[in-house]
Design a protein around this motif. Structure first.
Motif, PDB file in Angstrom:
ATOM      1  N   GLY A 115       5.352   8.310   6.130  1.00  0.00           N
ATOM      2  CA  GLY A 115       5.350   7.762   7.495  1.00  0.00           C
ATOM      3  C   GLY A 115       6.610   6.932   7.709  1.00  0.00           C
ATOM      4  N   PRO A 116       6.621   6.125   8.781  1.00  0.00           N
ATOM      5  CA  PRO A 116       7.812   5.305   9.047  1.00  0.00           C
ATOM      6  C   PRO A 116       8.168   4.399   7.870  1.00  0.00           C
ATOM      7  N   MET A 117       7.160   3.882   7.158  1.00  0.00           N
ATOM      8  CA  MET A 117       7.460   2.982   6.046  1.00  0.00           C
ATOM      9  C   MET A 117       7.959   3.765   4.834  1.00  0.00           C
ATOM     10  N   GLY A 118       7.240   4.845   4.480  1.00  0.00           N
ATOM     11  CA  GLY A 118       7.663   5.651   3.332  1.00  0.00           C
ATOM     12  C   GLY A 118       9.068   6.208   3.545  1.00  0.00           C
ATOM     13  N   LYS A 135       6.397  12.019  -1.342  1.00  0.00           N
ATOM     14  CA  LYS A 135       5.257  12.942  -1.345  1.00  0.00           C
ATOM     15  C   LYS A 135       4.278  12.589  -0.230  1.00  0.00           C
ATOM     16  N   ASP A 136       3.834  13.610   0.474  1.00  0.00           N
ATOM     17  CA  ASP A 136       2.817  13.393   1.510  1.00  0.00           C
ATOM     18  C   ASP A 136       1.797  14.522   1.370  1.00  0.00           C
ATOM     19  N   ILE A 137       0.760  14.534   2.253  1.00  0.00           N
ATOM     20  CA  ILE A 137      -0.187  15.633   2.138  1.00  0.00           C
ATOM     21  C   ILE A 137       0.139  16.781   3.090  1.00  0.00           C
ATOM     22  N   VAL A 194      -1.605   5.785   4.596  1.00  0.00           N
ATOM     23  CA  VAL A 194      -2.348   5.090   5.665  1.00  0.00           C
ATOM     24  C   VAL A 194      -3.082   3.867   5.111  1.00  0.00           C
ATOM     25  N   GLU A 195      -3.242   2.890   6.007  1.00  0.00           N
ATOM     26  CA  GLU A 195      -3.823   1.612   5.587  1.00  0.00           C
ATOM     27  C   GLU A 195      -5.358   1.712   5.498  1.00  0.00           C
ATOM     28  N   ARG A 196      -5.852   2.551   4.611  1.00  0.00           N
ATOM     29  CA  ARG A 196      -7.303   2.642   4.408  1.00  0.00           C
ATOM     30  C   ARG A 196      -7.598   2.567   2.919  1.00  0.00           C
ATOM     31  N   VAL A 199      -8.530   5.755   0.907  1.00  0.00           N
ATOM     32  CA  VAL A 199      -7.413   6.682   0.710  1.00  0.00           C
ATOM     33  C   VAL A 199      -6.474   6.128  -0.357  1.00  0.00           C
ATOM     34  N   LYS A 200      -6.190   4.828  -0.245  1.00  0.00           N
ATOM     35  CA  LYS A 200      -5.264   4.211  -1.215  1.00  0.00           C
ATOM     36  C   LYS A 200      -5.835   4.339  -2.630  1.00  0.00           C
ATOM     37  N   GLU A 201      -7.119   4.078  -2.776  1.00  0.00           N
ATOM     38  CA  GLU A 201      -7.726   4.150  -4.114  1.00  0.00           C
ATOM     39  C   GLU A 201      -7.580   5.552  -4.696  1.00  0.00           C
ATOM     40  N   SER A 219       2.002  -1.012  -4.218  1.00  0.00           N
ATOM     41  CA  SER A 219       1.478  -0.632  -2.905  1.00  0.00           C
ATOM     42  C   SER A 219       2.207  -1.419  -1.830  1.00  0.00           C
ATOM     43  N   ASN A 220       2.525  -0.726  -0.732  1.00  0.00           N
ATOM     44  CA  ASN A 220       3.193  -1.367   0.396  1.00  0.00           C
ATOM     45  C   ASN A 220       2.178  -1.900   1.413  1.00  0.00           C
ATOM     46  N   THR A 221       0.919  -2.038   1.017  1.00  0.00           N
ATOM     47  CA  THR A 221      -0.095  -2.469   1.977  1.00  0.00           C
ATOM     48  C   THR A 221       0.260  -3.788   2.659  1.00  0.00           C
ATOM     49  N   SER A 222      -0.144  -3.920   3.939  1.00  0.00           N
ATOM     50  CA  SER A 222       0.070  -5.176   4.665  1.00  0.00           C
ATOM     51  C   SER A 222      -1.143  -6.068   4.572  1.00  0.00           C
ATOM     52  N   SER A 223      -2.324  -5.444   4.467  1.00  0.00           N
ATOM     53  CA  SER A 223      -3.516  -6.269   4.648  1.00  0.00           C
ATOM     54  C   SER A 223      -4.627  -6.027   3.627  1.00  0.00           C
ATOM     55  N   HIS A 243       5.706  -5.314  -0.617  1.00  0.00           N
ATOM     56  CA  HIS A 243       5.513  -5.266   0.832  1.00  0.00           C
ATOM     57  C   HIS A 243       6.846  -5.354   1.574  1.00  0.00           C
ATOM     58  N   PHE A 244       7.271  -4.187   2.085  1.00  0.00           N
ATOM     59  CA  PHE A 244       8.486  -4.119   2.896  1.00  0.00           C
ATOM     60  C   PHE A 244       8.107  -4.436   4.336  1.00  0.00           C
ATOM     61  N   PHE A 245       9.104  -4.796   5.139  1.00  0.00           N
ATOM     62  CA  PHE A 245       8.862  -5.077   6.550  1.00  0.00           C
ATOM     63  C   PHE A 245       9.505  -3.992   7.407  1.00  0.00           C
ATOM     64  N   ASN A 246       9.008  -3.869   8.596  1.00  0.00           N
ATOM     65  CA  ASN A 246       9.399  -2.793   9.498  1.00  0.00           C
ATOM     66  C   ASN A 246      10.405  -3.301  10.535  1.00  0.00           C
ATOM     67  N   PRO A 247      11.508  -2.667  10.810  1.00  0.00           N
ATOM     68  CA  PRO A 247      12.051  -1.480  10.146  1.00  0.00           C
ATOM     69  C   PRO A 247      12.697  -1.823   8.795  1.00  0.00           C
TER      70      PRO A 247
END
Ligand SMILES: NC(=O)c1ccc[n+]([C@@H]2O[C@H](COP(=O)([O-])OP(=O)(O)OC[C@H]3O[C@@H](n4cnc5c(N)ncnc54)[C@H](O)[C@@H]3O)[C@@H](O)[C@H]2O)c1
Length: 512
Positions: A115-118, A135-137, A194-196, A199-201, A219-223, A243-247
């Motif tokens: 996605g935009p972050m990856g 890698k993505d699905i 995605v932030e779920r 899925v992350k697990e 993990s780049n998770t925000s929350s 944790h990177f920031f956007n952009p």
């Protein structure tokens, strides 16, 4: 010799060669400087001043004017604060977090999720000459991630910071696919799906099956909780947040999040990688919102309370910019995305209870189709991604129908900055980060907090923590308990201490 000769056109002779022409040029330049700096950075204005005063004088006299101006600038609070920040930044990049000196050198990076972050993380890595596997699905998502990276490289070529051939060469360092090919050769794998949680697990388990034994997984998770994710891993010691920031290519901060089981080596490897990517790492513990979102959240929520109280949103944004912020809180919410900000607000309220309960105006807005800049409408209108002015119809969308009043800028400043200082004090008292420097670097590099003020807690120290405490107490009587000064603020106020004096940068930053 060698220099191209300047052509003197009739227009340029009129502007440079006559006193009224020169006055016009300087006036225009001054206006542009003020527009860009908000008047907060004295150096460019001083330069114009020296040019004006030096006109027609001898070289010696002009050098004298210049020297005097530099002397005046060097002792200005702005210069001192910018140097202060520069030193914090250099210290962070030298690695006070590196007690063992065993950071692994990362030859290859893998990014899961395009996605935009990856895509952004892959671009920054390739820009810094690190080979990347993305890698993505879905094939379309991989193509999207590659296209995102390419567009950032194209921007660099347009701005002439990179030659086209060189950009193409670095772009070729990124490859992508829908399988785990090549991920086993990566020194670091960054998960940015995605932030779920579920899925992350699942993704992290798959990653653990294919990575090299000495690879670090991040993990780049925000929350989401880093410890929560670590629980599904066989080797949680080599897992942490990154944790990177956007952009990604523009934001200089990376929060390296140490989970309860993360090893020093993993923290060091990720922090060293962040530096290699040209970023400033701040090491935080695993707590909701980590550092930056934890402190920014209450500020944006407070902006929501200001709307519920009847203040004019556009005037609030202007006042916050005048304080030195890159944009007002509503403009920032548009930038983050109203849906994303709403979701983050919900998570913070669940973690911290009443004091972060979302402001009703923001809750009402989160249910609408206005998503901020990405949907063309938020608090402002946007066309082709560019802001086209404030949109007053947003009030009706928030169910706010009363007339709006213009607030006193000092009131706006205190409402927004004091709530952040109070939260920062909590963050320090809880040991989420190890020093006031971490807070200030995080807020300046992660949110653009007014650099000429030296950072959030430098501002608090300069203002005087006693004054911060008194002002918080006054606001807690009129605006609510969330302003009640926390024990650390009260203690510093009582003892005359400062945040930076009490929480200096220490070697222990890697183990907050
Ligand atoms: N967008 C932001 O502003 C921002 C900022 C900081 C951190 N983050 C975090 O970064 C992560 C990614 O953010 P984003 O905005 O790029 O997300 P996104 O939802 O736009 O993109 C996620 C990508 O992951 C892919 N994906 C989903 N399941 C997958 C799987 N099982 N394996 C591989 N790929 C899979 C999707 O196809 C999609 O391309 C999230 O955790 C988010 O919280 C986002």
């Amino acid at each position: 010799a060698g220099r191209p000769r300047r052509r003197h056109t009739f227009g340029s002779r009129l502007l440079d060669g006559t006193p009224p022409g020169r006055a016009l040029v300087l006036r225009t330049a001054r206006r542009q400087v003020l527009k860009r700096t908000g008047g907060h950075y004295p150096a460019p204005l001083k330069i114009l001043d020296v040019v004006r005063k030096g006109w027609g004088r001898s070289v010696a006299e002009r050098l004298e004017l210049e020297a005097r101006a530099v002397g005046e600038l060097a002792v200005s609070p702005e210069c001192k604060n910018l140097l202060f920040l520069f030193r914090l930044r250099e210290a962070a990049r030298k690695g006070p977090w590196a007690p063992s000196g065993r950071a692994a050198d990362v030859g290859k990076l893998a990014v899961i999720g395009a996605g935009p972050m990856g895509g952004g993380i892959a671009q920054v890595a390739a820009y810094n000459s690190i080979r990347v596997r993305m890698k993505d699905i879905q094939h379309e998502a991989v193509a999207g991630g590659l296209a995102h990276a390419r567009s950032v490289f194209d921007g660099a070529v347009r701005r002439r910071s990179l030659r086209r051939r060189e950009a193409a060469r670095r772009m070729r360092l990124i490859s992508g696919g829908v399988d785990y090919a090549g991920v086993g050769r990566a020194g670091v794998v960054v998960e940015a799906v995605v932030e779920r949680m579920a899925v992350k697990e699942a993704v992290l388990r798959e990653v653990e099956d294919v990575v090299a034994p000495d690879a670090v997984i991040a993990s780049n998770t925000s929350s989401l909780s880093i410890d929560g994710m670590a629980a599904v891993l066989e080797h949680p010691e080599r897992f942490a947040g990154m944790h990177f920031f956007n952009p990604v290519h523009r934001m200089p901060l990376v929060e390296v999040v140490r989970g309860a089981k993360t090893s020093d080596d993993a923290v060091e490897t990720l922090a060293a990688l962040a530096i290699r990517l040209g970023k400033v790492p701040v090491i935080t513990r695993d707590a909701p919102g980590f550092l930056v979102n934890r402190i920014l959240g209450p500020c944006l929520n407070e902006a929501g309370h200001l709307l519920d109280e009847g203040w004019d949103a556009h005037a609030v944004d202007r006042a916050w910019k005048r304080f030195g912020m890159p944009m007002g809180p509503y403009r920032l919410i548009d930038e983050i995305g109203i849906d994303v900000a709403g979701h983050a607000g919900q998570t913070m309220a669940e973690a911290f209870g009443d004091r972060m309960a979302p402001a009703p105006a923001l809750v009402a807005l989160a249910g609408t189709e206005r998503l901020g800049r990405k949907s063309g409408r938020g608090f402002y209108r946007y066309a082709k991604g560019r802001e086209k002015g404030f949109d007053p119809s947003v009030y009706a969308e928030m169910q706010l129908f009363s007339a709006r009043s213009r607030p006193d800028p000092a009131h706006v400043r205190d409402r927004l900055v004091l709530v952040m200082i109070n939260e920062a004090a909590r963050v320090l008292a809880e040991g989420v980060v190890g020093s006031a420097a971490d807070v200030d670097l995080g807020m300046v590099m992660g949110t653009g907090f007014a650099p000429f003020r030296g950072g959030l807690l430098k501002y608090a120290d300069d203002r005087g923590v006693a004054d911060v405490a008194t002002s918080l107490a006054a606001l807690s009587r009129t605006c609510g308990d969330r302003y009640a000064p926390v024990p650390l603020v009260e203690e510093l106020a009582r003892t005359g201490g400062t945040f930076h004096g009490t929480f200096p940068t220490a070697k222990s930053a890697a183990r907050p």
